[in-house]
Design a protein around this motif. Structure first.
Motif, PDB file in Angstrom:
ATOM      1  N   MET A 142      14.926  45.105  46.200  1.00 37.48           N
ATOM      2  CA  MET A 142      14.433  43.867  45.616  1.00 37.48           C
ATOM      3  C   MET A 142      12.909  43.846  45.573  1.00 37.48           C
ATOM      4  O   MET A 142      12.255  43.120  46.329  1.00 37.48           O
ATOM      5  CB  MET A 142      14.969  42.671  46.428  1.00 37.48           C
ATOM      6  CG  MET A 142      14.552  41.307  45.892  1.00 37.48           C
ATOM      7  SD  MET A 142      14.786  41.132  44.134  1.00 37.48           S
ATOM      8  CE  MET A 142      16.532  41.475  43.995  1.00 37.48           C
ATOM      9  N   PRO A 143      12.273  44.651  44.708  1.00 36.54           N
ATOM     10  CA  PRO A 143      10.819  44.563  44.551  1.00 36.54           C
ATOM     11  C   PRO A 143      10.436  43.179  44.020  1.00 36.54           C
ATOM     12  O   PRO A 143      11.176  42.580  43.233  1.00 36.54           O
ATOM     13  CB  PRO A 143      10.508  45.652  43.517  1.00 36.54           C
ATOM     14  CG  PRO A 143      11.719  46.525  43.472  1.00 36.54           C
ATOM     15  CD  PRO A 143      12.879  45.660  43.827  1.00 36.54           C
ATOM     16  N   ILE A 144       9.313  42.678  44.459  1.00 34.97           N
ATOM     17  CA  ILE A 144       8.848  41.354  44.043  1.00 34.97           C
ATOM     18  C   ILE A 144       7.496  41.494  43.368  1.00 34.97           C
ATOM     19  O   ILE A 144       6.550  42.042  43.951  1.00 34.97           O
ATOM     20  CB  ILE A 144       8.745  40.400  45.249  1.00 34.97           C
ATOM     21  CG1 ILE A 144      10.123  40.223  45.899  1.00 34.97           C
ATOM     22  CG2 ILE A 144       8.185  39.045  44.805  1.00 34.97           C
ATOM     23  CD1 ILE A 144      10.094  39.384  47.163  1.00 34.97           C
ATOM     24  N   GLU A 145       7.396  41.006  42.135  1.00 32.82           N
ATOM     25  CA  GLU A 145       6.143  41.024  41.395  1.00 32.82           C
ATOM     26  C   GLU A 145       5.599  39.604  41.276  1.00 32.82           C
ATOM     27  O   GLU A 145       6.345  38.675  40.971  1.00 32.82           O
ATOM     28  CB  GLU A 145       6.365  41.594  39.986  1.00 32.82           C
ATOM     29  CG  GLU A 145       6.780  43.055  39.957  1.00 32.82           C
ATOM     30  CD  GLU A 145       6.931  43.571  38.539  1.00 32.82           C
ATOM     31  OE1 GLU A 145       6.426  42.902  37.616  1.00 32.82           O
ATOM     32  OE2 GLU A 145       7.553  44.634  38.352  1.00 32.82           O
ATOM     33  N   GLY A 146       4.318  39.450  41.509  1.00 30.12           N
ATOM     34  CA  GLY A 146       3.685  38.146  41.350  1.00 30.12           C
ATOM     35  C   GLY A 146       3.692  37.304  42.604  1.00 30.12           C
ATOM     36  O   GLY A 146       3.614  36.075  42.526  1.00 30.12           O
ATOM     37  N   LEU A 147       3.769  37.935  43.776  1.00 30.93           N
ATOM     38  CA  LEU A 147       3.801  37.180  45.027  1.00 30.93           C
ATOM     39  C   LEU A 147       2.527  36.362  45.222  1.00 30.93           C
ATOM     40  O   LEU A 147       2.545  35.310  45.862  1.00 30.93           O
ATOM     41  CB  LEU A 147       4.008  38.135  46.198  1.00 30.93           C
ATOM     42  CG  LEU A 147       4.585  37.562  47.493  1.00 30.93           C
ATOM     43  CD1 LEU A 147       5.859  36.782  47.236  1.00 30.93           C
ATOM     44  CD2 LEU A 147       4.822  38.672  48.510  1.00 30.93           C
ATOM     45  N   ASP A 148       1.429  36.820  44.653  1.00 26.84           N
ATOM     46  CA  ASP A 148       0.186  36.064  44.749  1.00 26.84           C
ATOM     47  C   ASP A 148       0.306  34.707  44.066  1.00 26.84           C
ATOM     48  O   ASP A 148      -0.357  33.743  44.456  1.00 26.84           O
ATOM     49  CB  ASP A 148      -0.971  36.864  44.135  1.00 26.84           C
ATOM     50  CG  ASP A 148      -0.747  37.160  42.655  1.00 26.84           C
ATOM     51  OD1 ASP A 148       0.313  37.737  42.321  1.00 26.84           O
ATOM     52  OD2 ASP A 148      -1.615  36.813  41.831  1.00 26.84           O
ATOM     53  N   ARG A 149       1.168  34.627  43.044  1.00 24.52           N
ATOM     54  CA  ARG A 149       1.373  33.345  42.364  1.00 24.52           C
ATOM     55  C   ARG A 149       2.084  32.351  43.268  1.00 24.52           C
ATOM     56  O   ARG A 149       1.763  31.147  43.277  1.00 24.52           O
ATOM     57  CB  ARG A 149       2.166  33.573  41.080  1.00 24.52           C
ATOM     58  CG  ARG A 149       1.392  34.381  40.048  1.00 24.52           C
ATOM     59  CD  ARG A 149       2.257  34.851  38.913  1.00 24.52           C
ATOM     60  NE  ARG A 149       1.464  35.500  37.873  1.00 24.52           N
ATOM     61  CZ  ARG A 149       1.961  36.201  36.877  1.00 24.52           C
ATOM     62  NH1 ARG A 149       3.288  36.360  36.782  1.00 24.52           N
ATOM     63  NH2 ARG A 149       1.168  36.751  35.978  1.00 24.52           N
ATOM     64  N   LEU A 150       3.046  32.841  44.046  1.00 25.16           N
ATOM     65  CA  LEU A 150       3.706  31.971  45.018  1.00 25.16           C
ATOM     66  C   LEU A 150       2.716  31.529  46.085  1.00 25.16           C
ATOM     67  O   LEU A 150       2.709  30.360  46.501  1.00 25.16           O
ATOM     68  CB  LEU A 150       4.892  32.701  45.646  1.00 25.16           C
ATOM     69  CG  LEU A 150       5.694  31.937  46.699  1.00 25.16           C
ATOM     70  CD1 LEU A 150       6.246  30.635  46.132  1.00 25.16           C
ATOM     71  CD2 LEU A 150       6.828  32.807  47.247  1.00 25.16           C
ATOM     72  N   ASP A 151       1.844  32.424  46.515  1.00 32.09           N
ATOM     73  CA  ASP A 151       0.825  32.078  47.511  1.00 32.09           C
ATOM     74  C   ASP A 151      -0.082  30.966  46.992  1.00 32.09           C
ATOM     75  O   ASP A 151      -0.435  30.032  47.731  1.00 32.09           O
ATOM     76  CB  ASP A 151      -0.017  33.309  47.863  1.00 32.09           C
ATOM     77  CG  ASP A 151       0.767  34.379  48.606  1.00 32.09           C
ATOM     78  OD1 ASP A 151       1.770  34.024  49.272  1.00 32.09           O
ATOM     79  OD2 ASP A 151       0.388  35.562  48.515  1.00 32.09           O
ATOM     80  N   ARG A 152      -0.462  31.052  45.727  1.00 28.61           N
ATOM     81  CA  ARG A 152      -1.338  30.020  45.147  1.00 28.61           C
ATOM     82  C   ARG A 152      -0.639  28.677  45.075  1.00 28.61           C
ATOM     83  O   ARG A 152      -1.277  27.627  45.242  1.00 28.61           O
ATOM     84  CB  ARG A 152      -1.805  30.446  43.749  1.00 28.61           C
ATOM     85  CG  ARG A 152      -2.928  31.478  43.790  1.00 28.61           C
ATOM     86  CD  ARG A 152      -3.574  31.667  42.448  1.00 28.61           C
ATOM     87  NE  ARG A 152      -2.862  32.653  41.644  1.00 28.61           N
ATOM     88  CZ  ARG A 152      -2.294  32.423  40.477  1.00 28.61           C
ATOM     89  NH1 ARG A 152      -2.321  31.188  39.962  1.00 28.61           N
ATOM     90  NH2 ARG A 152      -1.690  33.383  39.815  1.00 28.61           N
ATOM     91  N   ALA A 153       0.670  28.693  44.841  1.00 29.95           N
ATOM     92  CA  ALA A 153       1.422  27.440  44.811  1.00 29.95           C
ATOM     93  C   ALA A 153       1.475  26.806  46.201  1.00 29.95           C
ATOM     94  O   ALA A 153       1.274  25.587  46.354  1.00 29.95           O
ATOM     95  CB  ALA A 153       2.832  27.702  44.288  1.00 29.95           C
ATOM     96  N   TYR A 154       1.711  27.610  47.220  1.00 33.34           N
ATOM     97  CA  TYR A 154       1.711  27.092  48.598  1.00 33.34           C
ATOM     98  C   TYR A 154       0.353  26.508  48.961  1.00 33.34           C
ATOM     99  O   TYR A 154       0.261  25.517  49.688  1.00 33.34           O
ATOM    100  CB  TYR A 154       2.042  28.209  49.581  1.00 33.34           C
ATOM    101  CG  TYR A 154       3.516  28.438  49.838  1.00 33.34           C
ATOM    102  CD1 TYR A 154       4.282  27.508  50.537  1.00 33.34           C
ATOM    103  CD2 TYR A 154       4.138  29.615  49.411  1.00 33.34           C
ATOM    104  CE1 TYR A 154       5.627  27.739  50.796  1.00 33.34           C
ATOM    105  CE2 TYR A 154       5.486  29.846  49.664  1.00 33.34           C
ATOM    106  CZ  TYR A 154       6.225  28.909  50.362  1.00 33.34           C
ATOM    107  OH  TYR A 154       7.549  29.133  50.609  1.00 33.34           O
TER     108      TYR A 154
END
Length: 336
Positions: free
Chosen positions: A117-129
């Motif tokens: 399960m590679p995850i792309e765009g984790l930085d976007r989730l971080d910005r939402a948090y």
């Protein structure tokens, strides 16, 4: 979000009444794979899951006919003669592979989960948090089961994310054999590893988690909703649920669309899209509809790239059902 089911769930109990929980089965065929993992090469288990899906396809039946007809409808008259059949076969193979992966996820190491399960765009989730308003982690029914695998991984990485369930029924009800194996290993069940909680029309549990800056997993193309708006989708005008967008508008929570794209077992990945909020103008219906349309456009793009992954294909006469969905009673909307 709901787990993939082989048949539609039963209608909900009338308001004010609760149905008895289903009896816990002693064992199932899936227990064998669960118990022997990782004693045998996983490629063997994946091969067996693929063969089982292919057998379902060859056996045919109403579900297979519904998938084939819906795929042909989406592809249109210009598609090649064998294209619908290929997608139909792949649909059933994908479902079995996904079911196997989500069953094994609680037993997988962090390294194995990250590989499947590679995850792309984790930085976007971080910005939402970082906005500290709570997060609507908005999935879909495209490779929907794999979203649960990704959430298990995200929670292990330390992200406070939980799955909102539309019914009290546990779609991952363990057999007695599997429950004993987990207890002996000191391992939580899949439901526990997902942080799943019940939320239906009472949105208070979700709002409370937003206040704690938790990400709450929901689906943007679900059927279980009291409110819808019409949007352009797959060349038609159909109703889409407003639940997630409405809550985001009223609470300020950030919408983070997350799509499971590609093919299991090692070709699927989570793609986290750019986060957004729902504005608060003097036109609440317009605010919500514009954002729902944005989400529907993203979903359509990913479905057309991976048609065999959309779970809703099992619904007979899918687009006719979607178009007339708001004409049904509220209780009927909880049958699918």
């Amino acid at each position: 979000m709901t787990a993939v089911a082989s048949s539609p769930p039963a209608a909900p109990a009338p308001a004010g009444k609760t149905s008895a929980p289903p009896p816990r089965p002693l064992a199932s065929l899936g227990d064998l794979a669960y118990l022997i993992y990782p004693l045998v090469p996983t490629r063997w288990l994946f091969a067996l899951a693929r063969l089982r899906g292919r057998a379902q396809y060859r056996r045919g039946g109403p579900v297979c006919e519904a998938v084939r007809a819906n795929i042909a409808d989406i592809l249109g008259a210009g598609a090649g003669a064998g294209e619908a059949e290929r997608h139909t076969r792949e649909f059933f193979e994908n479902q079995q592979l996904q079911n196997l992966l989500v069953m094994l996820a609680p037993r997988m190491s962090d390294e194995t989960l990250a590989r499947v399960m590679p995850i792309e765009g984790l930085d976007r989730l971080d910005r939402a948090y970082a906005q500290k308003k709570g997060v609507v982690f908005l999935g879909s029914h495209l490779n929907s089961v794999m979203l649960f695998v990704a959430v298990v991984l995200l929670r292990r990485k330390g992200y406070d994310i939980r799955i909102a369930m539309p019914t009290m029924k546990d779609p991952w009800l363990q057999t007695q054999v599997r429950m004993l194996a987990d207890r002996l290993a000191g391992r939580g069940s899949l439901r526990e590893q997902l942080g799943a909680f019940f939320a239906q029309f009472n949105i208070r549990p979700i709002v409370e988690r937003f206040a704690q800056n938790t990400a709450v997993g929901m689906t943007g193309d679900g059927w279980h909703s009291a409110s819808f708006v019409e949007v352009e989708f797959m060349g038609r005008r159909v109703p889409f649920t407003t639940g997630a967008m409405g809550m985001a508008r009223s609470t300020g929570a950030v919408i983070v669309p997350a799509f499971m794209v590609g093919r299991p077992p090692f070709g699927v990945r989570m793609l986290i899209e750019e986060p957004f909020t729902v504005p608060k103008t003097g036109q609440p219906k317009h605010d919500v509809q514009e954002r729902v349309q944005r989400y529907a456009g993203l979903l359509e793009k990913h479905i057309r790239a991976d048609l065999a992954g959309w779970q809703h294909l099992t619904v007979p006469h899918l687009f006719e059902t979607m178009t007339t969905w708001t004409q049904r009673s509220l209780s009927d909307r909880y049958v699918l």
